[in-house]
Design a protein around this motif. Structure first.
Motif, PDB file in Angstrom:
ATOM      1  N   TYR A 103     -84.266  41.691   2.157  1.00  0.00           N
ATOM      2  CA  TYR A 103     -83.339  42.184   1.134  1.00  0.00           C
ATOM      3  C   TYR A 103     -82.882  41.048   0.230  1.00  0.00           C
TER       4      TYR A 103
ATOM      5  N   TYR B  42     -79.407  40.478  -2.224  1.00  0.00           N
ATOM      6  CA  TYR B  42     -78.112  40.931  -2.691  1.00  0.00           C
ATOM      7  C   TYR B  42     -77.593  39.879  -3.653  1.00  0.00           C
TER       8      TYR B  42
ATOM      9  N   VAL C 277     -70.292  42.221  -3.100  1.00  0.00           N
ATOM     10  CA  VAL C 277     -71.699  41.974  -2.828  1.00  0.00           C
ATOM     11  C   VAL C 277     -72.479  43.239  -3.202  1.00  0.00           C
TER      12      VAL C 277
ATOM     13  N   PHE D  62     -76.202  45.303  -3.661  1.00  0.00           N
ATOM     14  CA  PHE D  62     -77.594  45.437  -3.245  1.00  0.00           C
ATOM     15  C   PHE D  62     -78.515  45.357  -4.456  1.00  0.00           C
TER      16      PHE D  62
END
Lengths: 116, 113
Positions: free
Chosen positions: B33, B35, B43, B45
């Motif tokens: 991932y 972020y 935070v 995505f």
């Protein structure tokens, strides 16, 4: 659209007392919830999680409570220690779709300050 | 203890330049991932990656962004033509199961001038 809300930007608690951090969510599809702790200049660190099939999960000084009907969860830290001073993020995710990995949706965070 | 590592820790670039942020996820993890956190904000995505392809991406992850796992260990985020608003802390994360615990790196701070 804030699907995960932490309405208290900061919280000050005396050392030794209980810290209660709150989180609300709006997406009823969320079924897994996590709390992350973040110190300045570091990445978030996983603290504790809870699945929607439970209403409580405990790990040492940390307990997470989930109230699905109210779409609310809370993190309790007892007793609070100076090292607990950090930003705490609530995060949520939806069921694994089978086709890939969904990301976490984070709240804005609550800055917890433990006072001596 | 295994950890996610990110380089560089801080990069300063001119607007319009290409930037590549690098991450080495935990070796037995399968999900990766990116972020980001703009100063003072939450935070957010950006993208998730599984089985050598993008699984999910957010509205932030437009055509200027791309991800790659070039060699089985590194996971990179490329921004083709940086904008001022790309200035943020970028966090890489990995996990061994979807929706489970994500392990985050310490972040790469990107400053676009």
């Amino acid at each position: 659209d804030q699907q995960v809300k932490q309405n208290s930007p900061s919280l000050s608690v005396q050392e030794g007392r209980i810290s209660i951090l709150n989180c609300d969510y709006t997406n009823s599809m969320f079924d897994y919830f996590l709390w992350y702790k973040k110190y300045p200049a570091e990445g978030p660190t996983f603290l504790i999680s809870i699945s929607s099939i439970k209403d409580k999960n405990e790990d040492g000084r940390f307990t997470v409570f989930l109230n699905k009907s109210a779409k609310h969860l809370s993190l309790h830290i007892v007793p609070s220690q100076p090292g607990d001073s950090a930003v705490y993020f609530c995060a949520a995710s939806q069921p694994f779709s089978g086709g890939g990995a969904d990301g976490l949706t984070f709240g804005k965070g609550t800055h917890l300050i433990i006072q001596p | 203890e295994p950890e996610v590592t990110q380089t560089p820790s801080h990069q300063v670039t001119q607007m319009g330049q290409e930037v590549i942020l690098r991450c080495v996820p935990i070796s037995n993890h399968l999900y990766f991932y990116w972020y980001r956190q703009i100063l003072g904000q939450k935070v957010e995505f950006l993208v998730s990656f599984y089985n050598n392809e993008i699984s999910e991406k957010s509205e932030i992850f437009d055509d200027q962004f791309s991800v790659e796992r070039p060699d089985g260990s590194n996971f990179t985020l490329k921004i083709r033509s940086t904008k001022l608003e790309d200035s943020a802390m970028y966090f890489c994360a990995s996990s061994d199961i979807s929706t489970g615990e994500l392990f985050f790196g310490e972040g790469s701070r990107l400053t676009v001038l």
